[in-house]
Design an enzyme around this catalytic site. Sequence first.
Site, mmCIF file in Angstrom:
data_model
loop_
_atom_site.group_PDB
_atom_site.id
_atom_site.type_symbol
_atom_site.label_atom_id
_atom_site.label_comp_id
_atom_site.label_asym_id
_atom_site.label_seq_id
_atom_site.Cartn_x
_atom_site.Cartn_y
_atom_site.Cartn_z
ATOM 1 N N ALA A 25 -40.239 -67.957 61.620
ATOM 2 C CA ALA A 25 -39.832 -66.483 61.837
ATOM 3 C C ALA A 25 -39.876 -66.041 63.258
ATOM 4 O O ALA A 25 -39.185 -65.210 63.892
ATOM 5 C CB ALA A 25 -40.444 -65.619 60.910
ATOM 6 N N THR A 29 -38.184 -63.236 66.079
ATOM 7 C CA THR A 29 -38.876 -62.053 66.180
ATOM 8 C C THR A 29 -38.187 -61.045 67.321
ATOM 9 O O THR A 29 -37.765 -59.828 67.178
ATOM 10 C CB THR A 29 -40.385 -62.080 66.339
ATOM 11 O OG1 THR A 29 -40.789 -62.868 65.321
ATOM 12 C CG2 THR A 29 -41.012 -60.696 66.260
ATOM 13 N N PHE A 36 -39.629 -59.425 56.711
ATOM 14 C CA PHE A 36 -39.408 -58.705 55.313
ATOM 15 C C PHE A 36 -40.496 -58.781 54.425
ATOM 16 O O PHE A 36 -40.464 -58.031 53.485
ATOM 17 C CB PHE A 36 -38.055 -59.298 54.734
ATOM 18 C CG PHE A 36 -36.727 -58.835 55.627
ATOM 19 C CD1 PHE A 36 -36.675 -57.554 55.730
ATOM 20 C CD2 PHE A 36 -36.174 -59.850 56.256
ATOM 21 C CE1 PHE A 36 -35.276 -57.428 56.508
ATOM 22 C CE2 PHE A 36 -34.906 -59.839 56.969
ATOM 23 C CZ PHE A 36 -34.583 -58.244 57.142
ATOM 24 N N ARG A 37 -41.437 -59.708 54.651
ATOM 25 C CA ARG A 37 -42.716 -59.758 53.716
ATOM 26 C C ARG A 37 -43.838 -59.038 54.306
ATOM 27 O O ARG A 37 -44.696 -59.020 53.596
ATOM 28 C CB ARG A 37 -42.992 -61.384 53.615
ATOM 29 C CG ARG A 37 -42.179 -62.234 52.840
ATOM 30 C CD ARG A 37 -42.248 -63.580 53.289
ATOM 31 N NE ARG A 37 -42.267 -64.043 54.471
ATOM 32 C CZ ARG A 37 -42.493 -65.058 55.539
ATOM 33 N NH1 ARG A 37 -42.732 -66.219 54.332
ATOM 34 N NH2 ARG A 37 -42.255 -65.124 56.572
ATOM 35 N N ASP A 108 -31.001 -67.132 59.536
ATOM 36 C CA ASP A 108 -30.255 -66.306 60.329
ATOM 37 C C ASP A 108 -29.065 -66.576 61.153
ATOM 38 O O ASP A 108 -28.117 -65.781 61.582
ATOM 39 C CB ASP A 108 -31.031 -65.268 61.222
ATOM 40 C CG ASP A 108 -31.895 -66.267 62.351
ATOM 41 O OD1 ASP A 108 -31.472 -67.201 62.651
ATOM 42 O OD2 ASP A 108 -33.030 -65.724 62.245
ATOM 43 N N HIS A 123 -34.035 -73.563 54.582
ATOM 44 C CA HIS A 123 -33.883 -72.441 53.567
ATOM 45 C C HIS A 123 -32.553 -71.946 53.456
ATOM 46 O O HIS A 123 -32.316 -70.820 52.843
ATOM 47 C CB HIS A 123 -34.983 -71.287 54.067
ATOM 48 C CG HIS A 123 -36.309 -71.696 53.899
ATOM 49 N ND1 HIS A 123 -37.351 -70.914 54.521
ATOM 50 C CD2 HIS A 123 -36.928 -72.861 53.176
ATOM 51 C CE1 HIS A 123 -38.509 -71.710 54.042
ATOM 52 N NE2 HIS A 123 -38.393 -72.640 53.421
ATOM 53 N N CYS A 131 -21.556 -72.180 45.437
ATOM 54 C CA CYS A 131 -21.276 -72.110 43.924
ATOM 55 C C CYS A 131 -22.478 -72.806 43.480
ATOM 56 O O CYS A 131 -22.739 -74.041 43.662
ATOM 57 C CB CYS A 131 -20.048 -72.840 43.679
ATOM 58 S SG CYS A 131 -20.064 -73.031 41.892
ATOM 59 N N CYS A 159 -14.297 -73.631 39.738
ATOM 60 C CA CYS A 159 -14.870 -74.053 38.522
ATOM 61 C C CYS A 159 -15.456 -72.883 37.760
ATOM 62 O O CYS A 159 -16.082 -73.198 36.532
ATOM 63 C CB CYS A 159 -15.846 -74.896 38.892
ATOM 64 S SG CYS A 159 -17.486 -74.021 39.483
HETATM 65 ZN ZN LIG Z 1 -17.564 -74.041 41.724
#
Ligand SMILES: [Zn+2]
Length: 253
Positions: A25, A29, A36-37, A108, A123, A131, A159
Site C-alpha cells: 500500500a 499512498t 481503507f482499513r 489499483d 490480490h 466469472c 456460463c
Molecule cells: Zn462464466
Amino acid sequence: MSSDTIEAAVDLVRGSDDVVGFTGAGASTESGIPDFRSPGGLWDRYDPSDFTIQALRRDPVAYWEKRLEMRENQEFDWNAVEPNPSHEALAALEAAGVLSTLITQNVDGLHQAAGSENVLELHGSRRAAKCLHCERRLPLETLDRKLTEEPLPPRCDDCDGLLKRATVSFGEALPRDVLMAAKRAATECDCFLTVGSSLTVEPAASMPRIASRNGASLVVVNLEPTGIDDRADVVIHAKAGETLSELADGVLG
Ligand SMILES: [Zn+2]
C-alpha cells in the site's frame, strides 16, 4: 534519509543480475489512495463479512445491493488516481532490463498505468471483472454495464456464473498461478527490493524470506519498520516516491 543508504541500495541493485520488486500500500499512498482499513476508513463503516466470497455465493442479490450502496457512499474518486514517482521509477527499472518481475499486493493497476509489464497481482485487480464459475476475465466496463442495465446479480454471458470484480475478496484464496509465479521469481532473483509493505501478513511476509534463503540480497524501503529489517542488507525508512526516484536515477544514471 541518509544518502549512504541510497548509495548502498544503488550499489546492490547495480551489482545484481535479476532484481525482483515487491510493493504494498505504501507505494500508492503518494497517489492519494487512502488506507481503507484505517480508523474511520471504509471498513470501519461496513461489515467485511457482508462482502466475503461466501456472502456473494449465499445471497448474490443482497451482496450487490450492499456493494452498490457502498459505492454510492464512497467519497474516493478512483478515476482521479494517477501513478506517482515510485510507480514510474519501478517501470523505468523494468524498461532498462534491471527489474525482471514486480510482485504487488495492490489492486489499483497503477504499476501498469506507469508502464510496468511483468506485474504479478497477488490480490487481483480492481480494473477487471471475472466469472466465479468459468473464471473468464472481463473488462470492468462489462460488469458496470450489467450492474446498471440488467437485474441483479450480474451473470456471465458464457456460463451464467456469478460475476465479481477481479480483486481477491475476503474469504477468497489468492490466485494460485500468480502466487506460484511470485514464489518462483523470489526464489530465482539475486536482489529482492520491497517497497511500501510492512511485510507482516502472508504471503507478503514469506516472499523476502524465500529470496533471502536462496541467496538474494534484500533492500527494504518503507516508512515504518518491517518484519524483515533485521535480515535486510539495506533498510531505508522513508517515503517510497522520492527514495525510488533517487534509486532509479542512481542505477540508470
Ligand atoms: Zn462464466
